[in-house]
Design a protein around this motif. Structure first.
Motif, PDB file in Angstrom:
ATOM      1  N   GLU A 105       0.802  -1.210   0.000  1.00 45.23           N
ATOM      2  CA  GLU A 105       0.000   0.000   0.000  1.00 45.23           C
ATOM      3  C   GLU A 105       0.842   1.270   0.000  1.00 45.23           C
ATOM      4  N   VAL A 106       2.106   1.166   0.407  1.00 46.82           N
ATOM      5  CA  VAL A 106       2.964   2.351   0.428  1.00 46.82           C
ATOM      6  C   VAL A 106       3.149   2.909  -0.979  1.00 46.82           C
ATOM      7  N   ILE A 107       2.940   2.087  -1.997  1.00 49.90           N
ATOM      8  CA  ILE A 107       3.138   2.510  -3.387  1.00 49.90           C
ATOM      9  C   ILE A 107       2.173   3.637  -3.757  1.00 49.90           C
ATOM     10  N   VAL A 108       0.944   3.575  -3.282  1.00 51.70           N
ATOM     11  CA  VAL A 108      -0.060   4.571  -3.675  1.00 51.70           C
ATOM     12  C   VAL A 108      -0.463   5.474  -2.519  1.00 51.70           C
ATOM     13  N   ARG A 109       0.214   5.356  -1.387  1.00 47.72           N
ATOM     14  CA  ARG A 109      -0.174   6.120  -0.201  1.00 47.72           C
ATOM     15  C   ARG A 109      -0.182   7.622  -0.464  1.00 47.72           C
ATOM     16  N   ALA A 110       0.794   8.119  -1.228  1.00 47.67           N
ATOM     17  CA  ALA A 110       0.953   9.559  -1.401  1.00 47.67           C
ATOM     18  C   ALA A 110      -0.184  10.200  -2.180  1.00 47.67           C
ATOM     19  N   THR A 111      -0.856   9.445  -3.049  1.00 46.57           N
ATOM     20  CA  THR A 111      -1.877  10.022  -3.920  1.00 46.57           C
ATOM     21  C   THR A 111      -3.287   9.551  -3.584  1.00 46.57           C
ATOM     22  N   ARG A 112      -3.446   8.860  -2.470  1.00 48.68           N
ATOM     23  CA  ARG A 112      -4.768   8.337  -2.113  1.00 48.68           C
ATOM     24  C   ARG A 112      -5.365   9.057  -0.912  1.00 48.68           C
ATOM     25  N   ALA A 113      -6.692   9.059  -0.898  1.00 51.05           N
ATOM     26  CA  ALA A 113      -7.422   9.610   0.241  1.00 51.05           C
ATOM     27  C   ALA A 113      -7.702   8.505   1.248  1.00 51.05           C
ATOM     28  N   THR A 114      -7.863   8.878   2.514  1.00 49.91           N
ATOM     29  CA  THR A 114      -8.214   7.950   3.579  1.00 49.91           C
ATOM     30  C   THR A 114      -9.500   8.417   4.244  1.00 49.91           C
ATOM     31  N   GLU A 115      -9.955   7.644   5.235  1.00 55.99           N
ATOM     32  CA  GLU A 115     -11.217   7.986   5.883  1.00 55.99           C
ATOM     33  C   GLU A 115     -11.140   9.302   6.652  1.00 55.99           C
ATOM     34  N   LYS A 116      -9.926   9.797   6.894  1.00 52.62           N
ATOM     35  CA  LYS A 116      -9.770  11.086   7.567  1.00 52.62           C
ATOM     36  C   LYS A 116      -9.496  12.219   6.581  1.00 52.62           C
ATOM     37  N   SER A 117      -9.488  11.911   5.281  1.00 56.84           N
ATOM     38  CA  SER A 117      -9.234  12.929   4.271  1.00 56.84           C
ATOM     39  C   SER A 117     -10.499  13.730   3.984  1.00 56.84           C
ATOM     40  N   ALA A 118     -10.311  15.023   3.743  1.00 56.54           N
ATOM     41  CA  ALA A 118     -11.442  15.891   3.408  1.00 56.54           C
ATOM     42  C   ALA A 118     -11.679  15.854   1.900  1.00 56.54           C
ATOM     43  N   THR A 119     -11.868  14.657   1.386  1.00 58.79           N
ATOM     44  CA  THR A 119     -12.000  14.414  -0.048  1.00 58.79           C
ATOM     45  C   THR A 119     -13.171  13.468  -0.280  1.00 58.79           C
ATOM     46  N   THR A 120     -13.881  13.688  -1.368  1.00 58.52           N
ATOM     47  CA  THR A 120     -15.001  12.820  -1.711  1.00 58.52           C
ATOM     48  C   THR A 120     -14.481  11.667  -2.561  1.00 58.52           C
ATOM     49  N   TYR A 121     -14.603  10.450  -2.046  1.00 57.69           N
ATOM     50  CA  TYR A 121     -14.002   9.316  -2.752  1.00 57.69           C
ATOM     51  C   TYR A 121     -14.801   8.040  -2.499  1.00 57.69           C
ATOM     52  N   LYS A 122     -14.479   7.019  -3.296  1.00 58.37           N
ATOM     53  CA  LYS A 122     -15.063   5.693  -3.108  1.00 58.37           C
ATOM     54  C   LYS A 122     -14.010   4.653  -3.454  1.00 58.37           C
ATOM     55  N   ASN A 123     -13.880   3.647  -2.600  1.00 52.00           N
ATOM     56  CA  ASN A 123     -12.958   2.545  -2.843  1.00 52.00           C
ATOM     57  C   ASN A 123     -13.699   1.348  -3.433  1.00 52.00           C
TER      58      ASN A 123
END
Length: 823
Positions: A105-123
Motif C-alpha cells: 500500500e505504500v506505493i499509492v499512499r501519497a496520492t490516495r485519500a483515507t477515511e480522515k481525508s477531506a476528499t469525496t471518494y469511493k474505494n
C-alpha cells in the motif's frame, strides 16, 4: 423390498452424516480492530480455505470432526498458525500483527485519500471488481458508482467505451496505475480498449470525485481513478476464467502465481483475449493482453517490476446513427441521403442506410475499416521503510505505443494528399477512391516519487512529484488508390509531432491539533511544456509552442463526531492545459485556446457501523475558461471545443450500503446536479449557395446547461444471499436527459433512460479446486431502447439552418455467462 429397505435406512441416516459436518468462521483484524479484507485462511494439507470479505469475515464449512491447523496470512502482516479441534461449529477471531516486510500500500499512499481525508471518494475492492468482471471494459465495472455515466460505441461494453464523472469526460478524469500517469498526454483521455481485461490484474481502485488529492499526470477536472494492480498472493495459485455471451462475446483469461517464495519473492502472470461482434453492425473487437509482475520483499524494501501490454483491432463504429434512421423516419432518411450522399457510392450508402436495423446501423462498410493499436508498459517500483517514521516510494516507467486506423475514402481529391492529378488518355483525373492509414507512434517515460514522514502521531508530511516526457509522431499513408499518382504506400502525406514535458512537485501536511480534528494542506506546482509542429492531416502547418505554469493549492479539515461518523470540508484549485485537438482543430475565426481554471468546494458527512456505510456530500465546481464542446464537428468528424468565461457544476451526492440481515442488503447512490454556462456563444458555419464557407454566425445563450451533464444519476441494488456462496442482485440505474450541445435545445438531446440489470454468482468447492464460480450478468432486463452518447452539428445556408443529430444506441437485453476456476 431389499432396495426399499436400503433407501429407507440411507434416508434415516442422512441427517447423521449432515450433523457430522461442521464449520469454522470468524473475523480477521489488525490490532486497531480494523478489518482485513482479502486475508487468506487456509487449512494446512487440505484444499479447503477461504478469503475474508470486505468486513474481514470468513467461513469454512463441511469439515468433518477432527484436528486442523489453520494458516492465516495477509500481505504486510505476520502469518500465524492456529491448531483447532473441531467437534462442533466454531468461531475463531484472529488479530494479525504487522510484519517487518513493507506493505504494498505504500506505493499509492501519497496520492490516495483515507477515511480522515477531506476528499469525496469511493474505494472499489478486489472482490467487487471480480464480481462484476465479465469481460466488459473497466468503465462498465465502475458504472454503479456515484455520478458515473458510461457509453459504448459498439453498444455492449466491449471495444471503444467511455466514462463521465459528474458530467466530465475522460479527458477530465485523471487515471494512474500504481501512481504512474496513464492518460494519453496529448488527448488527455484514456482509451480503455488499449487495456483489455485489465480488471483481472487490478487489486483495488479509488475513485476521487472533483479535484481530489495531488496526483501525477493530467489535471483532474471531474475525478480521478487511482488503480492499484494485484499484490502478491500468499499461496501459489492458478485461475482459468471464461465468459461467453450475447453478440458472440468471448473472454478467456489464464492467471498463474507462485505465492510467496521463501517469504521474499513472488511472480504473477495473466494472459487474456476478448472477442465480440458488438451490438452495432460490424462493430467487432479482437482484443489481447498480458500482465507480468515480479516482486522482491525485503525487511525494509519492496521492489516490483510490472510488464503489461494490450493490442486491439476494432471495427470503427464511431460515426453513430443518424436521427432519421434511429426513428425509422423514411422521409427524414431520404432528406439525409440528399444532403450527405452525393458521390458514385451514393446508391450503396443509401441502400445501407435504408436497409439496416434502426438501432444497429453503421455507416462504414469497407471490410478493413478498423482501428489497430499496440501498447506496451514497463514499470519498476521501489519502496523503502527507513524507520517507523520515514518511508519512500518511487517508480521508473516507460510506455511505447504504435497503431493506426484504416479508412476507405471515396472520390478523394489528390490535392488533399499532396499528390498531383493523374493524366489518363488525355483526361485529367483529380479524384480517386483510396485507402489511407493514420498513424500514431509515441513514447512516454519518466519517474514518480514520494517521501512520507510521520513526525508525530498527529503530524505527517508527504513530498512527492513526477517528471514525464512524451514524444508523439502523427503521420498518414495512402496504401491503395484506384488511380496511382506519384505516391508510394510508405510515403507520409503528412507528418506532425507532439512533444510534451510535464513536471510536478507537491507537498502535503496532515495535522491533528485535537484528537477529533484533522487538518490538511496540499500544495502542488505543475509545469507543462507542449510543442506541436509539422503538418496536420489536412496538410495545414502546425507551429504551437506552449508553456504552462500552474499552482494548485488544496486545504481541508475533517472532524470526527464519534467512532462511527465524521464531517469534512475542503477547497481545492486545479488548472489544466488544452489538448492537441484544441489546437489542430482550431476553427477559423476563433481565438487560440487558453488554459482552464477550477475552484472546487467539497463538504460531506460519513457514517459507518456494522450494518450501514453511508456518505452524503455537496460540491461546487466553479470554472474559468472551461473548454466546452460546441457540438460541431469538422469534415474529419473531430469535435470542436472553445473556452467559455464562466461555468459551474453544483450538486449533492449520496452513497450508501445497508445490510438488512444475513440474506439481504441494499446498495444505493444518487447524484443530483445543476451544470451551467453563464453566457455561451454558439457558432454556426455559414455557406453560400455553392457550399463555399463564408464565415461563422454567433448566437448568445444565457445560462444554458453544459452538454452531456445529466441533472440526475441514480442507482439502486438489492442483493440476496439465500445460502452460502450464492448471491443474486437486481440493479437499477436512471440517467436523466442530456443535451448534446450547449444550446439547451430539446431537438438536440439524449432522452432520459432507466435500465435494470441482474447478476447471479455461485461459489463452491470441488475436489482438486480451491474454488469454482459460476456467474451470470443480464444487462437491460426490460429491453429499454436508449442512447447513452451522441453528437450534433448545424450549418447555415441562404438563411436556412440544418441540424444533423447522431446517436450511439446501446444494446437491448443481453447476457454474459462466466465460469471461473481457481486452483
Amino acid at each position: 423390498m431389499k432396495k426399499l429397505l436400503i433407501i429407507t435406512v440411507a434416508v434415516l441416516l442422512f441427517p447423521a452424516f449432515t450433523w457430522a459436518q461442521f464449520s469454522i468462521s470468524g473475523t480477521i483484524t489488525e490490532k486497531s480492530n480494523q478489518a482485513l479484507p482479502g486475508a487468506s485462511v487456509r487449512i494446512k494439507n487440505k484444499t479447503a480455505g477461504a478469503t475474508t470479505d470486505a468486513q474481514g469475515k470468513y467461513s469454512i464449512s463441511n469439515l468433518p470432526a477432527g484436528n486442523y491447523t489453520l494458516s492465516i496470512s495477509f500481505i504486510g502482516y505476520r502469518t500465524i498458525e492456529k491448531n483447532v479441534s473441531i467437534n462442533a461449529d466454531q468461531t475463531l477471531n484472529v488479530i494479525l500483527t504487522p510484519a517487518t516486510l513493507i506493505a504494498e500500500e505504500v506505493i499509492v499512499r501519497a496520492t490516495r485519500a483515507t477515511e480522515k481525508s477531506a476528499t469525496t471518494y469511493k474505494n472499489i475492492s478486489k472482490a467487487d471488481i471480480e464480481a462484476n468482471n465479465f469481460g466488459q471494459d473497466l468503465p462498465f465495472i465502475l458504472n454503479n458508482t456515484p455520478g458515473v455515466v458510461v457509453t459504448s460505441d459498439a453498444g455492449a461494453g466491449v471495444g471503444y467505451t467511455g466514462i463521465r464523472i459528474r458530467g466530465s469526460d475522460a479527458s477530465r478524469v485523471n487515471v494512474t496505475v500504481n501512481g504512474i500517469p496513464y492518460n494519453d498526454s496529448e488527448s488527455q483521455g484514456t482509451f480503455w480498449v488499449n487495456m483489455p481485461d485489465f480488471a483481472s490484474s487490478t487489486d483495488n481502485i479509488q475513485i476521487q470525485r472533483g479535484v481530489g488529492t495531488s496526483t501525477n499526470g493530467a489535471g483532474a477536472f471531474g475525478g480521478s481513478l487511482n488503480i492499484q494492480t494485484a499484490s502478491a498472493a500468499d499461496q501459489p495459485y492458478g485461475e482459468l476464467n471464461n465468459t461467453y455471451g450475447s453478440f458472440n462475446t468471448l473472454k478467456n483469461t489464464v492467471k498463474l502465481g507462485t505465492g510467496m517464495i521463501d517469504n521474499k519473492w513472488s511472480f504473477d502472470g495473466r494472459l487474456s483475449r476478448i472477442k465480440s461482434d458488438g451490438f452495432i453492425d460490424r462493430a467487432a473487437s479482437d482484443l489481447k493482453s498480458y500482465f507480468l509482475s515480479g516482486a522482491y520483499y525485503g525487511k525494509k524494501d519492496l521492489l516490483r517490476v510490472n510488464v503489461f501490454a494490450g493490442t486491439e483491432k476494432t471495427y470503427q463504429a464511431w460515426n453513430g446513427i443518424p436521427e432519421s434512421r434511429l426513428n425509422g423516419d423514411l422521409a427524414g432518411m431520404e432528406a439525409f441521403i440528399g444532403r450527405n450522399f452525393y458521390d458514385d457510392r451514393a446508391d450503396q450508402d443509401a441502400a445501407n442506410l435504408l436497409n439496416s436495423g434502426s438501432r444497429t446501423y453503421n455507416s462504414f462498410t469497407y471490410k478493413d475499416q478498423t482501428d489497430n493499436y499496440w501498447q506496451n508498459h514497463y514499470q519498476a517500483i521501489y519502496a523503502r521503510q527507513f524507520n517507523e517514521k520515514f518511508s519512500f516510494n518511487g517508480a521508473l516507467h516507460y510506455t511505447d505505443g504504435k497503431g493506426y486506423f484504416e479508412e476507405f475514402k471515396n472520390d478523394a481529391s489528390f490535392s488533399k494528399y499532396g499528390l498531383p492529378d493523374v493524366e489518363l488518355n488525355g483526361t485529367t483525373i483529380d479524384q480517386t477512391d483510396l485507402v489511407r492509414r493514420r498513424w500514431l507512434n509515441n513514447d512516454f517515460y519518466g519517474l514518480t516519487y514520494a517521501f512520507n514522514y510521520q513526525a508525530q502521531s498527529n503530524l505527517s508530511f508527504t513530498l512527492g512529484g513526477a517528471y514525464n516526457q512524451y514524444r508523439g509522431k502523427h503521420y498518414g499513408q495512402v496504401i491503395w488508390a484506384e488511380y496511382a499518382s506519384t505516391g508510394t504506400a510508405d510515403r507520409h502525406y503528412y507528418d506532425g509531432k507532439g512533444n510534451k514535458d510535464d513536471f510536478n512537485i507537491f507537498g502535503k501536511v496532515n495535522y491533528a491539533p485535537l484528537e477529533n480534528l484533522n487538518l490538511f494542506a496540499d500544495l502542488q506546482y505543475r509545469s507543462v511544456s507542449y510543442a506541436i509542429t509539422g503538418t496536420d492531416k489536412n496538410l495545414s502547418s502546425l507551429d504551437f509552442d506552449n508553456q504552462y505554469d500552474f499552482f494548485n493549492p488544496k486545504i481541508g479539515a475533517t472532524y470526527t463526531l464519534n467512532e462511527q461518523s465524521n464531517i469534512y470540508g475542503s477547497f481545492s484549485v486545479a488548472n489544466k492545459e488544452p489538448n492537441r485537438d484544441d489546437f489542430t482543430n482550431l476553427k477559423a475565426g476563433l481565438a487560440v485556446p487558453k488554459a482552464e481554471h477550477l475552484n472546487n468546494v467539497e463538504a460531506g458527512y460519513r457514517f459507518k457501523n456494522n450494518r450501514l456505510d453511508a456518505g452524503l456530500n455537496v460540491y461546487g465546481m466553479f470554472y474559468k475558461d472551461q473548454l466546452i464542446f460546441t457540438g460541431e464537428i469538422n469534415e474529419y468528424s473531430d469535435a470542436y471545443r472553445q473556452n467559455v468565461d464562466k461555468s459551474y457544476r453544483i450538486g449533492v451526492e449520496l452513497d450508501a450500503a445497508y445490510v438488512i440481515n444475513s440474506k439481504f442488503g441494499i446498495n444505493a447512490n444518487a447524484a443530483l446536479s445543476r451544470n451551467k454556462i453563464k453566457n455561451y456563444i454558439d457558432y454556426i458555419t455559414e455557406y453560400d449557395a455553392d457550399f463555399n464557407e463564408i464565415g461563422v454566425v454567433p448566437t448568445t445563450y444565457a445560462n444554458p446547461d453544459i452538454s452531456f451533464s445529466p441533472a440526475a444519476v441514480l442507482f439502486g441494488e438489492l442483493v440476496y444471499k439465500p445460502l452460502k456462496g450464492f448471491a443474486a442482485a437486481i440493479q437499477s440505474k436512471y440517467v436523466s436527459k442530456q443535451y448534446m450541445d450547449n444550446t439547451q435545445n430539446a431537438a438536440r438531446m439524449l432522452d432520459a433512460y432507466w435500465i435494470q440489470n441482474a447478476r447471479l454468482g455461485y461459489d463452491f468447492q470441488m475436489k482438486g479446486l480451491k474454488n469454482v464460480n459460476i456467474g451470470l450478468l443480464v444487462n437491460n432486463l426490460l429491453n429499454e431502447k436508449y442512447e447513452s452518447n451522441g453528437y450534433t452539428y448545424s450549418s447555415l445556408s441562404q438563411g436556412v439552418t440544418t441540424t444533423e443529430n447522431f446517436y450511439f444506441a446501446q444494446a437491448g437485453t443481453n447476457f454474459l455467462l462466466s465460469l471461473n476456476l481457481k486452483f
